[in-house]
Write a protein that holds these residues in place. Structure first.
Motif, short mmCIF file in Angstrom:
data_model
loop_
_atom_site.label_atom_id
_atom_site.label_comp_id
_atom_site.label_asym_id
_atom_site.label_seq_id
_atom_site.Cartn_x
_atom_site.Cartn_y
_atom_site.Cartn_z
N ASN A 1 0.82 -1.22 0.00
CA ASN A 1 0.00 0.00 0.00
C ASN A 1 0.85 1.26 0.00
N SER A 2 1.99 1.24 0.70
CA SER A 2 2.90 2.39 0.71
C SER A 2 3.49 2.62 -0.68
N SER B 1 0.89 4.07 -2.94
CA SER B 1 0.68 5.47 -2.57
C SER B 1 1.79 6.36 -3.14
N LYS C 1 1.28 6.66 -6.96
CA LYS C 1 0.17 7.55 -7.31
C LYS C 1 0.51 9.02 -7.04
N GLU C 2 1.18 9.28 -5.92
CA GLU C 2 1.57 10.66 -5.61
C GLU C 2 2.56 11.18 -6.65
#
Length: 186
Positions: free
Chosen positions: A3-4, A7, A10-11
């Motif tokens: 998940n990190s 993230s 996506k960022e």
């Protein structure tokens, strides 16, 4: 950890798209669950150079003895650079989580909301992330990504006391952008 990494990807994509560019393909190798670093592909020319440049992302993972790799790329960008047909949703951030035993393809489609356009015609957009389809174990990967996955787990045999360090230096000299984590820093 997954998940990190999603993230972060996506960022990174959101920030780059807002600046009017699509981020280059990215590899994130992991050794025993620890992130080695982030490796962005070097500047590429359309065609064979793009195929080779993306596949060469595997060198850091192989030199580090990675047991997992995550690759991220944009559907349309890689298809255009490598002169391949567009396969799958576009625009779409693709991420593959791979080990020696196989891989799972994750796709994060988005639509683009125009923020502004420069006088030269460059568009600054914001991604509007759409619902992601189910992860695809063994999902079809475009050729340069599949090659990078295949070679990421092939040990690099260099007659050098620090094969990882020399691989990092050589790739940086070739134009790859490499950001190593503290545990793997030189």
């Amino acid at each position: 950890m997954w998940n990190s990494l999603v993230s972060v990807a996506k960022e990174t994509y959101s920030a780059s798209l807002c600046e009017g560019m699509v981020p280059r393909p990215l590899m994130m190798p992991l050794v025993r669950g620890e992130l080695v670093g982030l490796i962005w592909v070097r500047p590429l020319r359309v065609g064979q150079d793009s195929l080779a440049g993306i596949a060469e992302l595997a060198n850091i993972a192989a030199a580090a003895g990675a047991d997992e790799v995550v690759l991220a790329w944009e559907t349309h960008d890689v298809a255009t650079a490598c002169e391949l047909p567009i396969v799958g949703p576009a625009p779409c951030l693709n991420m593959v989580l791979a080990t020696r035993d196989g891989h799972v393809l994750h796709q994060f489609p988005y639509t683009e909301q125009l923020l502004s356009r420069s006088p030269e015609g460059w568009a600054s957009v914001a991604p509007d992330w759409r619902p992601a389809p189910a992860p695809q174990p063994g999902g079809e990967l475009v050729p340069p990504i599949q090659t990078a996955v295949n070679y990421a787990f092939t040990p690099i045999e260099l007659d050098h006391p620090d094969p990882f360090g020399v691989t990092v230096v050589l790739m940086e000299e070739d134009g790859y952008r490499i950001s190593l984590t503290e545990a793997f820093g030189r």
